[in-house]
Design a protein around this motif. Sequence first.
Motif, PDB file in Angstrom:
ATOM      1  N   MET A   1       0.864  -1.299  -0.027  1.00 39.82           N
ATOM      2  CA  MET A   1       0.053  -0.006  -0.182  1.00 39.82           C
ATOM      3  C   MET A   1       0.901   1.273   0.021  1.00 39.82           C
ATOM      4  SD  MET A   1      -2.853  -0.268  -0.463  1.00 39.82           S
ATOM      5  CE  MET A   1      -4.373  -1.069  -0.311  1.00 39.82           C
ATOM      6  N   ASN A   2       1.862   1.301   0.674  1.00 37.34           N
ATOM      7  CA  ASN A   2       2.856   2.383   0.860  1.00 37.34           C
ATOM      8  C   ASN A   2       3.427   2.637  -0.613  1.00 37.34           C
ATOM      9  OD1 ASN A   2       2.163   2.957   3.452  1.00 37.34           O
ATOM     10  ND2 ASN A   2       3.953   1.461   4.204  1.00 37.34           N
ATOM     11  N   ALA A   3       3.698   1.810  -1.389  1.00 38.64           N
ATOM     12  CA  ALA A   3       4.399   1.926  -2.683  1.00 38.64           C
ATOM     13  C   ALA A   3       3.232   2.489  -3.712  1.00 38.64           C
ATOM     14  CB  ALA A   3       4.813   0.573  -3.381  1.00 38.64           C
ATOM     15  N   ILE A   4       2.140   2.055  -3.449  1.00 35.83           N
ATOM     16  CA  ILE A   4       1.032   2.502  -4.444  1.00 35.83           C
ATOM     17  C   ILE A   4       0.888   4.051  -3.971  1.00 35.83           C
ATOM     18  CG2 ILE A   4      -1.521   2.497  -5.087  1.00 35.83           C
ATOM     19  CD1 ILE A   4      -1.206  -0.494  -4.341  1.00 35.83           C
ATOM     20  N   ARG A   5       0.778   4.382  -2.546  1.00 41.05           N
ATOM     21  CA  ARG A   5       0.563   5.781  -2.101  1.00 41.05           C
ATOM     22  C   ARG A   5       1.711   6.637  -2.803  1.00 41.05           C
ATOM     23  NH1 ARG A   5      -0.816   3.540   2.929  1.00 41.05           N
ATOM     24  NH2 ARG A   5      -3.058   3.130   3.022  1.00 41.05           N
ATOM     25  N   THR A   6       2.888   6.120  -2.352  1.00 40.45           N
ATOM     26  CA  THR A   6       3.976   6.958  -2.865  1.00 40.45           C
ATOM     27  C   THR A   6       3.993   7.384  -4.423  1.00 40.45           C
ATOM     28  OG1 THR A   6       5.298   5.996  -1.149  1.00 40.45           O
ATOM     29  CG2 THR A   6       6.477   7.099  -2.831  1.00 40.45           C
ATOM     30  N   ALA A   7       3.778   6.265  -5.148  1.00 36.75           N
ATOM     31  CA  ALA A   7       3.441   6.245  -6.508  1.00 36.75           C
ATOM     32  C   ALA A   7       2.468   7.405  -7.078  1.00 36.75           C
ATOM     33  CB  ALA A   7       3.145   4.985  -7.301  1.00 36.75           C
ATOM     34  N   ILE A   8       1.687   7.380  -6.416  1.00 36.44           N
ATOM     35  CA  ILE A   8       0.327   8.219  -7.047  1.00 36.44           C
ATOM     36  C   ILE A   8       0.658   9.750  -6.221  1.00 36.44           C
ATOM     37  CG2 ILE A   8      -2.031   9.056  -6.364  1.00 36.44           C
ATOM     38  CD1 ILE A   8      -2.826   6.047  -6.167  1.00 36.44           C
ATOM     39  N   LYS A   9       1.464   9.742  -5.244  1.00 35.27           N
ATOM     40  CA  LYS A   9       1.678  10.999  -4.764  1.00 35.27           C
ATOM     41  C   LYS A   9       2.713  11.656  -5.712  1.00 35.27           C
ATOM     42  CE  LYS A   9       0.641  10.325   0.062  1.00 35.27           C
ATOM     43  NZ  LYS A   9       1.421  10.558   1.308  1.00 35.27           N
ATOM     44  N   GLU A  10       3.754  10.788  -6.233  1.00 33.91           N
ATOM     45  CA  GLU A  10       4.686  11.636  -7.307  1.00 33.91           C
ATOM     46  C   GLU A  10       4.449  11.760  -8.183  1.00 33.91           C
ATOM     47  OE1 GLU A  10       8.172   8.804  -6.891  1.00 33.91           O
ATOM     48  OE2 GLU A  10       8.458   9.009  -4.880  1.00 33.91           O
ATOM     49  N   GLU A  11       3.416  10.842  -8.879  1.00 36.07           N
ATOM     50  CA  GLU A  11       2.812  11.309 -10.335  1.00 36.07           C
ATOM     51  C   GLU A  11       1.761  12.374 -10.182  1.00 36.07           C
ATOM     52  OE1 GLU A  11       4.432  10.314 -13.063  1.00 36.07           O
ATOM     53  OE2 GLU A  11       5.797   9.290 -11.740  1.00 36.07           O
ATOM     54  N   ALA A  12       1.094  12.734  -9.050  1.00 36.37           N
ATOM     55  CA  ALA A  12      -0.142  13.365  -9.203  1.00 36.37           C
ATOM     56  C   ALA A  12       0.025  14.614  -9.865  1.00 36.37           C
ATOM     57  CB  ALA A  12      -0.899  13.349  -7.883  1.00 36.37           C
ATOM     58  N   GLU A  14      -1.948  18.471  -9.959  1.00 35.12           N
ATOM     59  CA  GLU A  14      -2.503  19.494  -8.863  1.00 35.12           C
ATOM     60  C   GLU A  14      -3.792  19.144  -8.013  1.00 35.12           C
ATOM     61  OE1 GLU A  14      -2.766  23.723  -9.722  1.00 35.12           O
ATOM     62  OE2 GLU A  14      -1.051  23.769 -10.962  1.00 35.12           O
ATOM     63  N   ALA A  15      -4.727  18.528  -8.934  1.00 33.91           N
ATOM     64  CA  ALA A  15      -5.878  17.954  -8.166  1.00 33.91           C
ATOM     65  C   ALA A  15      -5.895  16.652  -7.538  1.00 33.91           C
ATOM     66  CB  ALA A  15      -6.777  17.841  -9.377  1.00 33.91           C
ATOM     67  N   GLY A  16      -4.686  15.961  -7.735  1.00 30.45           N
ATOM     68  CA  GLY A  16      -4.395  14.749  -7.030  1.00 30.45           C
ATOM     69  C   GLY A  16      -4.364  13.668  -8.032  1.00 30.45           C
ATOM     70  N   TRP A  17      -4.750  13.846  -9.122  1.00 28.60           N
ATOM     71  CA  TRP A  17      -4.805  12.633 -10.033  1.00 28.60           C
ATOM     72  C   TRP A  17      -3.693  12.204 -10.505  1.00 28.60           C
ATOM     73  CZ3 TRP A  17      -9.232   9.853  -9.708  1.00 28.60           C
ATOM     74  CH2 TRP A  17     -10.356  10.638  -9.398  1.00 28.60           C
ATOM     75  N   GLN A  62      -7.560   8.570 -20.402  1.00 27.98           N
ATOM     76  CA  GLN A  62      -6.826   7.864 -19.763  1.00 27.98           C
ATOM     77  C   GLN A  62      -7.159   7.570 -18.275  1.00 27.98           C
ATOM     78  OE1 GLN A  62      -3.309  10.784 -19.944  1.00 27.98           O
ATOM     79  NE2 GLN A  62      -2.220   9.221 -21.178  1.00 27.98           N
ATOM     80  N   LEU A  63      -6.834   6.301 -18.067  1.00 23.84           N
ATOM     81  CA  LEU A  63      -7.320   6.023 -16.540  1.00 23.84           C
ATOM     82  C   LEU A  63      -6.382   6.650 -15.411  1.00 23.84           C
ATOM     83  CD1 LEU A  63      -9.066   4.026 -14.758  1.00 23.84           C
ATOM     84  CD2 LEU A  63      -7.213   2.467 -15.008  1.00 23.84           C
ATOM     85  N   VAL A  64      -7.021   7.249 -14.559  1.00 22.68           N
ATOM     86  CA  VAL A  64      -6.280   8.045 -13.425  1.00 22.68           C
ATOM     87  C   VAL A  64      -6.747   7.563 -12.004  1.00 22.68           C
ATOM     88  CG1 VAL A  64      -5.767  10.246 -14.904  1.00 22.68           C
ATOM     89  CG2 VAL A  64      -7.941  10.028 -13.591  1.00 22.68           C
ATOM     90  N   PHE A  65      -6.056   7.773 -11.206  1.00 26.73           N
ATOM     91  CA  PHE A  65      -6.250   7.266  -9.472  1.00 26.73           C
ATOM     92  C   PHE A  65      -5.837   8.629  -8.824  1.00 26.73           C
ATOM     93  CE2 PHE A  65      -5.391   2.978 -11.473  1.00 26.73           C
ATOM     94  CZ  PHE A  65      -6.608   2.528 -11.126  1.00 26.73           C
ATOM     95  N   ARG A  66      -6.305   8.500  -7.667  1.00 23.10           N
ATOM     96  CA  ARG A  66      -6.098   9.403  -6.623  1.00 23.10           C
ATOM     97  C   ARG A  66      -6.365   8.893  -5.343  1.00 23.10           C
ATOM     98  NH1 ARG A  66      -9.942  15.013  -6.733  1.00 23.10           N
ATOM     99  NH2 ARG A  66     -11.700  13.751  -6.237  1.00 23.10           N
TER     100      ARG A  66
END
Length: 70
Positions: A1-12, A14-17, A62-66
């Motif tokens: 989970m930490n790796a997923i959170r970190t990856a999303i934070k690094e690639e997000a 401004e809106a977090g996506w 494109q598929l996006v996550f936040r």
Amino acid sequence: MNAIRTAIKEEAEEAGWAVASKVSQQINRIISLSPKNFGYSKWQSLIRATDYFEESKNSKGQLVFRIKNK
């Protein structure tokens, strides 16, 4: 989970996506595991299976996550 959170934070943006393909690439850089270790063929499938992230499509289709707000 930490790796997923970190990856999303690094690639997000401004809106977090974060674009799913970039998140997957970032996860692969962070950890040496495969999503298959968790029973999923793709990181995107694993992310969808959790209750910690939101999923959408951006203006380019494109598929996006936040990360969900608590």
